[in-house]
Design an enzyme around this catalytic site. Structure first.
Site: not given
Ligand code: NAP
Ligand code: MG
Length: 452
Positions: A132, A230, A264, A432
């Site tokens: 994102n 996060e 987020c 952070e």
């Molecule tokens: P995600 O599916 O959890 O993926 C996040 C990252 O983790 C990606 O780089 C993903 O790689 C990687 N990943 C996936 N499976 C993994 C595993 N088993 N082990 C290690 N790494 C793994 O989240 P997203 O769909 O990309 O992002 C949306 C979510 O992020 C939302 O829930 C949002 O709220 C949250 N978010 C939180 C913040 C904050 O600061 N709190 C900021 C931004 C987003 P690939 O996708 O390349 O496979």
């Protein structure tokens, strides 16, 4: 699994580039290179590390337009936002460039000698980034981690790797040692999991979903690795009857529809005091209608498309059976477009509980201050939030009462590089940014020198 990743422009739906998908051998080679580079880096004089980071900041600043254009194409971010994000990376680097010379330990009075503490780097830090905000979130990890004397291996999301890859090249151009900051593109289950399981990665920073984050934390626990998380959010925007309702309504669309709601910190629950509920919705409707959704390359655009076709399906699924009050406009045709949507909800509804991560806001009425705090806290999450009131005492009471890591009063700000950022409850672990972030990438060593 193919050995490349196909990138798709979310505003057109068209594939435009292939990038390598790293396997385990490549991840391990990157980590080995980082181990070697870290020793050299940590041995440099603090001022030399500070200078290198300032130089990295200047090189990023000189490439803001290029980085922003990459984000427009790869992520569909509006060009104005993408420029802000690229400049923010330079500012974060510049801010933490001061840290190498300020990681000050303690001298503790003890009997029979001299006792001092040192902030030692972990070694190699693994950073896992979501799609994102590819640039900014990466920088919140790598800038303080490098400043504290660590090497960094960074895994961008498969969907949005381009700006991270470019930042890795710019680090070399700026003179950072080879191997110190490496960007490894590939899947989460391979590259991300290897950061968790590899013994030479000594700390993991994960930003993403609560589900994957929980799994990453469990893996880190088995390796006794510290982890910063996060995660998701369902933040409240609380509007009291005594607020400046015009200002609160005018700013509400930006607080939840910015980045198409894929934020987020999105204020995806709008809690409005019952006595001004109807009036507030009247003020909100024209503000939502004025929210400009369209070509991300245009400087007039407020909001671009969603990141992918499948994510658009997920967001659309949330509207099944929902009580839609009104919607804004969005382009039709190719691209993953979704019109900003305002729904009326009750506290138990899925739309009032689950993170949508799209441009959908749930509006709920409340009765009084206690009810507002209770409703705001009626979620597993606790990342951000806003409250609007002209009553100072109430602002203080509600700000203290809401269980969230980042709150703002009469504004929607969440992120400033100089202030701490992070979530409570299911929104995360650790903080952070802010003055202490570099220290979070160190372990305290205590050394006693006998004098007797
Ligand atoms: P995600 O599916 O959890 O993926 C996040 C990252 O983790 C990606 O780089 C993903 O790689 C990687 N990943 C996936 N499976 C993994 C595993 N088993 N082990 C290690 N790494 C793994 O989240 P997203 O769909 O990309 O992002 C949306 C979510 O992020 C939302 O829930 C949002 O709220 C949250 N978010 C939180 C913040 C904050 O600061 N709190 C900021 C931004 C987003 P690939 O996708 O390349 O496979
Ligand atoms: Mg995912």
């Amino acid at each position: 699994m193919s050995d490349t990743i196909t990138l798709v422009n979310p505003a057109t739906g068209r594939a435009f580039r292939e990038i390598p998908r790293a396997g385990l051998a490549e991840v391990d080679a990157a980590i080995a290179g980082a181990v070697a580079a870290q020793r050299t880096w940590a041995a440099l004089a603090p001022v030399a590390r500070a200078d290198a980071l300032r130089s990295f900041a200047r090189v990023v600043e000189a490439h803001v337009d290029e980085l922003a254009a990459l984000e427009v194409e790869n992520s569909g971010h509006p060009i104005g936002s993408a420029r802000w994000e690229a400049s923010h990376v330079a500012q974060v680097l510049n801010y933490y460039a001061a840290a190498p010379e300020r990681l000050i330990g303690q001298q503790i009075p003890v009997a029979g000698g001299l006792d001092v503490t040192f902030h030692e780097p972990y070694g190699v830090v693994g950073i896992i980034v979501p799609w994102n905000f590819p640039m900014t979130i990466a920088s919140w990890g790598f800038a303080p981690a490098l400043a504290a004397g660590n090497a960094v291996v960074l895994k961008p999301a498969e969907l949005t790797p381009l700006t991270a890859v470019r930042l890795g090249e710019l680090a070399l151009e700026a003179g950072l040692p080879d191997g110190l900051f490496q960007v490894v593109t590939g899947s989460g289950s391979v590259v991300g999991q290897r950061f968790v399981s590899h013994p030479d990665v000594r700390k993991v920073v994960f930003t993403g979903s609560t589900e994957v984050g929980t799994d990453v934390a469990a893996g880190c626990a088995r390796m006794l690795k510290p982890v910063t998380l996060e995660l998701g959010g369902k933040s409240a925007n609380i509007v009291f009857a005594d607020a400046d309702l015009e200002r609160a309504a005018a700013s509400a669309p930006g607080s939840v529809f910015d980045n198409a709601g894929q934020d987020c910190c999105a204020r995806s629950r709008l809690l409005v005091e019952r006595s001004v509920y109807d009036r507030f919705l009247e003020l909100l409707e024209p503000a939502v209608q004025a929210w400009r959704v369209g070509d991300p390359a245009s400087p007039d655009t407020d909001m671009g498309p969603l990141i992918s076709a499948s994510h658009r399906d997920t967001v659309a699924g949330f509207l099944d059976g929902a009580d839609v009050a009104f919607r804004g406009a969005a382009p039709t045709g190719d691209g993953f477009w979704f019109a900003p949507t305002v729904v009326l909800a009750s506290p138990g509804d899925r739309l009032a509980q689950d993170e949508v991560f799209g441009p959908v806001v749930a509006v709920l009425p409340f009765d009084d201050e206690a009810d507002a705090i209770r409703l705001a806290n009626d979620t597993i999450y606790g990342l951000a939030g806003s409250l609007w009131t002209e009553n100072l005492g109430r602002a203080v009471r509600v700000a203290r009462g809401v269980k969230s890591g980042v709150l703002s009063v009469n504004s929607h700000s969440s992120v400033r590089y100089a202030t701490p950022f992070g979530g409570m409850k299911a929104s995360g672990l650790g903080r952070e940014l802010g003055p202490d972030a570099a220290e979070h990438f160190t372990e305290t060593k205590n050394v006693f020198f006998a004098t007797d």
